[in-house]
Design a protein around this motif. Structure first.
Motif, short mmCIF file in Angstrom:
data_model
loop_
_atom_site.label_atom_id
_atom_site.label_comp_id
_atom_site.label_asym_id
_atom_site.label_seq_id
_atom_site.Cartn_x
_atom_site.Cartn_y
_atom_site.Cartn_z
N UNK A 1 67.47 -47.07 -22.05
CA UNK A 1 66.40 -47.39 -21.11
C UNK A 1 65.95 -46.15 -20.35
N UNK A 2 66.93 -45.31 -19.96
CA UNK A 2 66.57 -44.09 -19.23
C UNK A 2 65.66 -43.20 -20.08
N UNK A 3 66.05 -43.02 -21.34
CA UNK A 3 65.25 -42.21 -22.27
C UNK A 3 63.88 -42.82 -22.48
N UNK A 4 63.85 -44.15 -22.53
CA UNK A 4 62.59 -44.85 -22.73
C UNK A 4 61.64 -44.60 -21.56
N UNK B 1 56.78 -49.05 -18.55
CA UNK B 1 57.25 -48.57 -17.25
C UNK B 1 57.34 -49.73 -16.26
N UNK B 2 56.33 -50.58 -16.30
CA UNK B 2 56.34 -51.75 -15.41
C UNK B 2 57.51 -52.67 -15.76
N UNK B 3 57.75 -52.82 -17.05
CA UNK B 3 58.85 -53.67 -17.51
C UNK B 3 60.21 -53.16 -17.05
N UNK B 4 60.37 -51.85 -17.09
CA UNK B 4 61.66 -51.27 -16.68
C UNK B 4 61.88 -51.52 -15.18
N UNK C 1 60.65 -54.04 -13.47
CA UNK C 1 60.93 -55.47 -13.36
C UNK C 1 62.39 -55.76 -13.66
N UNK C 2 62.87 -55.13 -14.72
CA UNK C 2 64.23 -55.33 -15.18
C UNK C 2 65.21 -54.95 -14.07
N UNK C 3 64.94 -53.85 -13.41
CA UNK C 3 65.82 -53.38 -12.35
C UNK C 3 65.84 -54.40 -11.21
N UNK C 4 64.68 -54.96 -10.92
CA UNK C 4 64.61 -55.92 -9.82
C UNK C 4 65.29 -57.24 -10.17
N UNK C 5 65.30 -57.54 -11.47
CA UNK C 5 65.82 -58.84 -11.89
C UNK C 5 67.34 -58.85 -12.02
N UNK C 6 67.97 -57.69 -11.90
CA UNK C 6 69.42 -57.62 -12.10
C UNK C 6 70.15 -58.25 -10.94
N UNK C 7 69.97 -59.51 -10.71
CA UNK C 7 70.79 -60.18 -9.72
C UNK C 7 71.54 -61.29 -10.42
N UNK C 8 72.44 -61.92 -9.68
CA UNK C 8 73.36 -62.83 -10.36
C UNK C 8 73.01 -64.29 -10.18
N UNK C 9 71.78 -64.62 -9.97
CA UNK C 9 71.46 -66.04 -9.81
C UNK C 9 71.60 -66.75 -11.16
#
Ligand code: DGT
Ligand code: CA
Ligand code: CA
Ligand code: ZN
Length: 600
Positions: free
Chosen positions: A124-127, A151-154, A156-164
């Motif tokens: 993901x970092x390389x992407x 870039x927008x997706x990455x 989003x992914x970071x924001x979604x990393x919660x444990x709900x």
């Protein structure tokens, strides 16, 4: 000599390995059915109500529904040796970061593979770096816009990393836990027990599970709770309050209160916090302070400060404050306290109001049960009518129905309806389709075929990442088709897994209201699409809705409560939902009333 002890894997970790196997096989382009088996295994293990290690130790892996011989052997390998050679072979073929790239919205297995093979991007970092540097556009079919999206997706992914946890996983686990707790204690130990918190409000995702109980032996309840087999970790241990972690990592809090505190405690722990604040303000205006035990006079003209009032029920508490009882689904501080004061809360739809289903699948497309099996199950459940709506051709990933298959289905439905009529059974099958809305907004079946069907659902399954204007226009075109009766799962979201499309729902719902197209609340807890908030907006705009299970198997008929409670979160009444109406009345509410004769 004993073998070195292996690190113990919990259900979530085991599930992740099997999901990983599925992803790796996707990237390597392996057999679709094998991939599905691994994906299903991952889901089954993630939602399993027992510790997978215990099931394994008991030699009972094969007893888990959905776990076949091949998967059971792999679980056994993993738990006995700590690894799966098949998995190791896969990971040797694909760099670790390539699977992670697939988690980025818009990057599927094919794209991940091309990024890796053609651009040598392996994470993901390389992407992110490559997208920012404008390197992705070197790939055929990719441009500056795709880089922007990635870039927008990455992000989003970071924001979604919660444990709900999605409610569809959390609720069965919580209900199973309560059942196990009750059977672990002598009858009568617990007088009252209920789910509170976000689960009682039927939120789409759950942070932690809150359980409230009344018992005169709180310590015994606490001990039994912490001794439950699914308590893989004890996070808190008090005399009236305990917290455990389940095999999937989800936390469960339990509190035991006295019977006289039940009303205030249940209201407090049901929340939401915003609703509680609004109720507390109301209490304060009347000279009371409200906490999880009672109302206490605080400036009240008639009671010395510190006088307590207790409530055995929530209804009594609300009534004391001059409020009608507010259904938990409404407790989000969206006008419900004011409506409770003015006695203008809606009479919410209930499960028993639903009498028919308008969206279902059989083995004619990707359903697991035959038409006859689905019909028998639906009839046994007490439905009055059931629309068979297999996917139309046009959805590449699954076989779909064409005019020929529909004729076959029609013959079978006519035969079965004849049998029901002859036996005096109040149940009728309808023939429809779930017409694929193609990339240009045309449908997977021609109008003259659609015109012969009873109830046509139109849905978007592919091309969900089209830009806002394109996907909105595409959907509007389908909504304006005179033969489309229902718009299926309008945003295409999968809770926690796939973001909704960028569709302009406001415009789409307006068009549905104008054209008389019914809007679906898809009851599958992975979808809940429309959401409660949008369902409420749809009604405001003048739409009618349908609550559909979209069952692909007999089991999934039981998902209906998720849809009904989502509708309740949208303040819906039975009158807003067409499949609460008897057959003839429901058919009369459809846009395309060109209905074939249905044997009565
Ligand atoms: P969740 O677990 O994030 O899905 O959402 P909830 O609503 O279940 O929240 P949770 O578990 O933190 O607390 C359960 C309820 O207890 C919550 O809806 C309201 C109440 N509550 C918890 N903490 C507080 C607080 O600090 N103040 C107030 N007023 N209420 C609270
Ligand atoms: Ca909670
Ligand atoms: Ca909690
Ligand atoms: Zn469907």
């Amino acid at each position: 000599m004993t073998a070195p002890e292996l690190p113990r894997l919990n259900n979530r970790q085991v599930a992740e390995i099997f999901a990983d196997i599925g992803d790796l096989m996707l990237i390597l382009g392996e057999n679709r059915f094998k991939i599905i088996a691994y994906q299903n295994a991952a889901r089954t293990i993630a939602e399993l109500n027992q510790d997978i290690n215990a099931v394994h130790a008991a030699g009972a892996l094969r007893d888990i529904p959905g776990i076949g011989q091949a998967i059971a052997e792999k679980i056994d390998e993993l738990l006995t040796t700590g690894s799966i050679p098949f998995y190791n072979k896969l990971t040797e073929q694909v760099p670790a970061g390539v699977v992670a790239m697939m988690r980025v919205p818009d990057v599927g297995p094919k794209t991940a593979k091309r990024l890796w093979e053609e651009l040598d991007i392996t994470g993901v970092e390389g992407l992110k770096a490559a997208a920012a540097a404008g390197r992705i556009r070197e790939l055929k079919g990719f441009g500056a816009k795709s880089e922007e999206k990635i870039l927008k997706g990455i992000e989003l992914l970071a924001r979604r990393q919660n444990d709900r946890t999605p409610i569809g996983s959390a609720r069965p686990l919580a209900e199973g836990l309560i059942a196990d707790l009750l059977s672990a204690l002598p009858p009568g130990t617990i007088q009252k027990i209920e789910l509170a918190g976000s689960l009682r409000r039927w939120r789409e995702t759950i942070g932690d599970v809150d359980i409230l109980a009344v018992s005169e032996q709180p310590v015994a309840v606490m001990e039994a709770f912490r001794a439950l087999p699914q308590a893989v970790d004890i996070l808190g241990a008090g005399d009236r309050k305990s917290s455990i972690a389940l095999p999937n990592g989800m936390q469960v809090d339990i509190r035991v209160v006295e019977a006289r505190h039940w009303g205030a405690a249940l209201a407090y722990f049901t929340g939401s916090q915003a609703h509680n604040v609004a109720v507390r303000e109301r209490a304060q205006k009347q000279g009371w302070s409200l906490n999880e035990y009672s109302l206490t006079s605080d400036g009240h003209p008639d009671f010395p400060d510190g006088t307590d009032r207790f409530f055995e029920t929530e209804e009594a508490l609300y009534a004391f404050l001059g409020l009608d009882w507010v259904a938990p689904e409404l407790r989000e501080n969206r006008g419900e306290v004011q409506a409770a004061r003015q006695h203008s809360l809606p009479r919410l739809i209930e499960l028993a109001d639903i009498v028919g289903e308008l969206h279902s699948h059989t083995t004619f497309s990707d359903g697991k049960a035959t038409l006859e099996e689905m019909a028998a199950a639906a009839q046994a459940k007490g439905y009055e009518y059931w629309n068979v709506s297999d996917h139309s051709i046009g959805l590449g990933v699954t076989q779909g129905v064409d005019a020929g298959a529909l004729a076959e289905q029609r013959a079978e439905i006519d035969r079965l309806n004849g049998e029901y009529a002859a036996a005096g059974i109040d149940f009728r099958l309808l023939l429809g389709t779930e017409a694929e809305v193609l990339a240009d907004g045309t449908l997977g079946l021609p109008d003259d075929v659609l015109a012969t069907l009873d109830v046509v659902v139109a849905s978007i399954h592919t091309g969900l990442r089209q830009d806002r204007e394109t996907i909105t226009e595409r959907c509007l075109k389908a909504v304006r088709n005179p033969h489309v009766d229902i718009l299926g799962h309008p945003t295409g979201r999968l809770i926690g897994r796939r973001e909704p499309s960028e569709i302009d729902l406001e415009r789409v719902l307006q068009a549905c209201a104008e054209t008389g197209t019914i809007v679906e609340i898809n009851a599958n807890p992975a979808r809940l699409d429309l959401s409660g908030a949008y369902a409420r907006r749809a009604v405001e705009l003048g739409c009618k809705l349908a609550i559909n299970c979209d069952a692909h198997s007999v089991d999934q008929i039981d998902l209906l409560p998720y849809g009904v409670h989502t509708a309740r979160r949208g303040w819906l009444t039975a009158a807003d939902v067409i499949n609460t109406r008897p057959l003839d009345e429901m058919l009369g509410m459809l846009k395309d009333r060109n209905i074939r004769n249905i044997a009565r």
